[in-house]
Design a protein around this motif. Structure first.
Motif, PDB file in Angstrom:
ATOM      1  N   MET A 199       0.964  -1.122   0.206  1.00  0.00           N
ATOM      2  CA  MET A 199      -0.104  -0.112   0.078  1.00  0.00           C
ATOM      3  C   MET A 199       0.876   1.216  -0.360  1.00  0.00           C
ATOM      4  O   MET A 199       1.834   1.404   0.827  1.00  0.00           O
ATOM      5  N   ILE A 200       0.536   2.275  -0.606  1.00  0.00           N
ATOM      6  CA  ILE A 200       1.297   3.539  -0.780  1.00  0.00           C
ATOM      7  C   ILE A 200       0.382   4.583   0.000  1.00  0.00           C
ATOM      8  O   ILE A 200      -0.673   4.756  -0.113  1.00  0.00           O
ATOM      9  N   VAL A 201       1.429   4.995   0.911  1.00  0.00           N
ATOM     10  CA  VAL A 201       0.825   5.916   1.960  1.00  0.00           C
ATOM     11  C   VAL A 201       0.780   7.372   1.317  1.00  0.00           C
ATOM     12  O   VAL A 201       2.132   7.613   1.229  1.00  0.00           O
ATOM     13  N   PRO A 202      -0.127   7.971   1.228  1.00  0.00           N
ATOM     14  CA  PRO A 202       0.137   9.381   0.899  1.00  0.00           C
ATOM     15  C   PRO A 202       0.916  10.211   1.937  1.00  0.00           C
ATOM     16  O   PRO A 202       0.942  10.080   3.133  1.00  0.00           O
ATOM     17  N   ALA A 203       1.662  11.318   1.107  1.00  0.00           N
ATOM     18  CA  ALA A 203       2.560  12.172   2.020  1.00  0.00           C
ATOM     19  C   ALA A 203       2.012  13.276   2.807  1.00  0.00           C
ATOM     20  O   ALA A 203       2.649  13.947   3.567  1.00  0.00           O
ATOM     21  N   SER A 204       0.474  13.393   2.420  1.00  0.00           N
ATOM     22  CA  SER A 204      -0.012  14.668   3.079  1.00  0.00           C
ATOM     23  C   SER A 204      -1.622  14.454   3.087  1.00  0.00           C
ATOM     24  O   SER A 204      -2.082  13.354   2.402  1.00  0.00           O
ATOM     25  N   TRP A 205      -2.344  15.227   3.719  1.00  0.00           N
ATOM     26  CA  TRP A 205      -3.792  15.176   3.831  1.00  0.00           C
ATOM     27  C   TRP A 205      -4.282  15.285   2.354  1.00  0.00           C
ATOM     28  O   TRP A 205      -5.502  14.509   2.221  1.00  0.00           O
ATOM     29  N   LYS A 206      -3.827  16.014   1.602  1.00  0.00           N
ATOM     30  CA  LYS A 206      -4.293  16.020   0.205  1.00  0.00           C
ATOM     31  C   LYS A 206      -4.085  14.976  -0.496  1.00  0.00           C
ATOM     32  O   LYS A 206      -5.165  14.488  -1.223  1.00  0.00           O
ATOM     33  N   GLY A 207      -3.134  14.094  -0.467  1.00  0.00           N
ATOM     34  CA  GLY A 207      -2.955  12.796  -1.022  1.00  0.00           C
ATOM     35  C   GLY A 207      -4.150  11.687  -0.308  1.00  0.00           C
ATOM     36  O   GLY A 207      -4.622  11.050  -1.227  1.00  0.00           O
ATOM     37  N   VAL A 208      -4.357  11.795   0.763  1.00  0.00           N
ATOM     38  CA  VAL A 208      -5.377  10.992   1.355  1.00  0.00           C
ATOM     39  C   VAL A 208      -6.528  11.609   0.818  1.00  0.00           C
ATOM     40  O   VAL A 208      -7.465  10.364   0.406  1.00  0.00           O
ATOM     41  N   LEU A 209      -7.193  12.792   0.494  1.00  0.00           N
ATOM     42  CA  LEU A 209      -8.334  13.043  -0.168  1.00  0.00           C
ATOM     43  C   LEU A 209      -8.331  12.445  -1.421  1.00  0.00           C
ATOM     44  O   LEU A 209      -9.344  12.274  -2.165  1.00  0.00           O
ATOM     45  N   ASN A 210      -7.145  12.633  -2.135  1.00  0.00           N
ATOM     46  CA  ASN A 210      -7.236  11.977  -3.601  1.00  0.00           C
ATOM     47  C   ASN A 210      -7.335  10.682  -3.632  1.00  0.00           C
ATOM     48  O   ASN A 210      -8.254  10.231  -4.317  1.00  0.00           O
ATOM     49  N   ARG A 211      -6.944   9.928  -2.577  1.00  0.00           N
ATOM     50  CA  ARG A 211      -7.137   8.553  -2.699  1.00  0.00           C
ATOM     51  C   ARG A 211      -9.025   8.331  -2.265  1.00  0.00           C
ATOM     52  O   ARG A 211      -9.480   7.290  -2.775  1.00  0.00           O
ATOM     53  N   TYR A 212      -9.240   9.086  -1.308  1.00  0.00           N
ATOM     54  CA  TYR A 212     -10.763   9.099  -1.112  1.00  0.00           C
ATOM     55  C   TYR A 212     -11.662   9.094  -2.323  1.00  0.00           C
ATOM     56  O   TYR A 212     -12.659   8.391  -2.574  1.00  0.00           O
ATOM     57  N   SER A 213     -11.097  10.478  -3.160  1.00  0.00           N
ATOM     58  CA  SER A 213     -11.918  10.643  -4.255  1.00  0.00           C
ATOM     59  C   SER A 213     -11.907   9.702  -5.016  1.00  0.00           C
ATOM     60  O   SER A 213     -12.725   9.596  -6.265  1.00  0.00           O
ATOM     61  N   ALA A 214     -10.705   8.692  -5.412  1.00  0.00           N
ATOM     62  CA  ALA A 214     -10.617   7.571  -6.234  1.00  0.00           C
ATOM     63  C   ALA A 214     -11.402   6.436  -6.000  1.00  0.00           C
ATOM     64  O   ALA A 214     -11.752   5.552  -6.480  1.00  0.00           O
ATOM     65  N   ALA A 215     -11.939   6.586  -4.488  1.00  0.00           N
ATOM     66  CA  ALA A 215     -12.727   5.498  -4.240  1.00  0.00           C
ATOM     67  C   ALA A 215     -14.244   5.439  -5.035  1.00  0.00           C
ATOM     68  O   ALA A 215     -14.838   6.563  -5.482  1.00  0.00           O
ATOM     69  N   PRO A 216     -14.969   4.094  -4.916  1.00  0.00           N
ATOM     70  CA  PRO A 216     -16.224   4.170  -5.588  1.00  0.00           C
ATOM     71  C   PRO A 216     -17.025   5.289  -4.949  1.00  0.00           C
ATOM     72  O   PRO A 216     -17.008   5.432  -3.821  1.00  0.00           O
ATOM     73  N   VAL A 217     -18.086   5.872  -5.608  1.00  0.00           N
ATOM     74  CA  VAL A 217     -19.233   6.787  -5.230  1.00  0.00           C
ATOM     75  C   VAL A 217     -19.675   6.245  -4.018  1.00  0.00           C
ATOM     76  O   VAL A 217     -19.908   7.156  -3.253  1.00  0.00           O
ATOM     77  N   GLU A 218     -19.981   5.035  -3.829  1.00  0.00           N
ATOM     78  CA  GLU A 218     -20.884   4.440  -2.799  1.00  0.00           C
ATOM     79  C   GLU A 218     -20.054   4.845  -1.425  1.00  0.00           C
ATOM     80  O   GLU A 218     -20.374   5.134  -0.409  1.00  0.00           O
ATOM     81  N   ILE A 219     -18.806   4.451  -1.496  1.00  0.00           N
ATOM     82  CA  ILE A 219     -17.960   4.743  -0.529  1.00  0.00           C
ATOM     83  C   ILE A 219     -17.555   6.149  -0.272  1.00  0.00           C
ATOM     84  O   ILE A 219     -17.814   6.500   1.207  1.00  0.00           O
ATOM     85  N   GLN A 220     -17.598   7.193  -1.120  1.00  0.00           N
ATOM     86  CA  GLN A 220     -17.409   8.407  -0.946  1.00  0.00           C
ATOM     87  C   GLN A 220     -18.718   8.909  -0.140  1.00  0.00           C
ATOM     88  O   GLN A 220     -18.571   9.686   0.815  1.00  0.00           O
ATOM     89  N   GLU A 221     -19.834   8.419  -0.703  1.00  0.00           N
ATOM     90  CA  GLU A 221     -21.252   8.872   0.038  1.00  0.00           C
ATOM     91  C   GLU A 221     -21.325   8.297   1.430  1.00  0.00           C
ATOM     92  O   GLU A 221     -21.664   9.207   2.306  1.00  0.00           O
ATOM     93  N   TYR A 222     -20.791   7.323   1.591  1.00  0.00           N
ATOM     94  CA  TYR A 222     -20.818   6.582   3.050  1.00  0.00           C
ATOM     95  C   TYR A 222     -20.000   7.377   4.065  1.00  0.00           C
ATOM     96  O   TYR A 222     -20.428   7.507   5.143  1.00  0.00           O
ATOM     97  N   PHE A 223     -19.053   7.749   3.507  1.00  0.00           N
ATOM     98  CA  PHE A 223     -17.767   8.627   4.347  1.00  0.00           C
ATOM     99  C   PHE A 223     -18.131  10.069   4.005  1.00  0.00           C
ATOM    100  O   PHE A 223     -17.129  10.712   3.886  1.00  0.00           O
ATOM    101  N   GLU A 224     -19.337  10.587   3.642  1.00  0.00           N
ATOM    102  CA  GLU A 224     -19.344  11.802   3.290  1.00  0.00           C
ATOM    103  C   GLU A 224     -18.705  12.992   4.034  1.00  0.00           C
ATOM    104  O   GLU A 224     -18.490  14.107   3.275  1.00  0.00           O
TER     105      GLU A 224
END
Length: 183
Positions: A1-26
């Protein structure tokens, strides 16, 4: 697993998740931008536990035709530890959760436990935990969808289908046999 270097990278990973996951963790994006990591982690774990309870509930109602209100009551009253969830999953679905999926959750749980017990946790560890939970949600959704025909991290409307439920009395005996503590 690649760990993002910043919170922006984490948000990019979140944005790459399927829509249902994004909506669940809205609320996650707002939390990640404005709150400490321990708040984000607490939110995600709260939602994970809700999905796990829903998984057991939906599995009983859909796969075993349990009466919905009694099944929900049993789920709500049951104290469900981490090992209990695994046990109930096997009872309801007839198989264990894939070890790769369990490992993602375990990695995040170790970091969560460290943080909640007052131990020092680095930002990199928090970011790793968050990514583990997003990946867990994606993989668990796929696993449960394949095993039970629904996605617990998502909209559960219509998950059951048109099948008839058992009577409450029969459901009560079934739930007791599955290990639920009913009064």
């Amino acid at each position: 697993m690649i760990v993002p270097a910043s919170w922006k990278g984490v948000l990019n990973r979140y944005s790459a998740a399927p829509v249902e996951i994004q909506e669940y963790f809205e609320h996650f994006p707002k939390l990640a931008k404005g709150f400490p990591w321990d708040v984000c982690l607490s939110y995600l774990f709260s939602r994970i536990e809700m999905a796990q309870h829903s998984t057991i509930y939906c599995g009983i109602v859909k796969l075993h035709w349990g009466e919905s209100s009694l099944t929900w009551e049993a789920i709500q009253k049951q104290h469900m530890t981490r090992p209990d969830f695994q046990k109930f999953f096997v009872t309801v679905f007839g198989k264990e959760i894939d070890s790769k999926i369990r490992h993602k959750l375990k990695d995040a749980e170790e970091i969560r436990d460290k943080a909640l017990h007052g131990k020092s946790v680095s930002d990199a560890e928090y970011r790793k935990a968050v990514v583990c939970l997003i990946e867990y949600a994606e993989e668990f959704n796929d696993f449960v969808n394949h095993s039970g025909g629904f996605k617990p991290f998502g909209n559960l409307r219509g998950f059951k289908g048109r099948g008839e439920s058992l009577e409450k009395a029969t459901t009560r005996w079934m739930l007791k046999g599955m290990g639920f503590a009913l009064s």
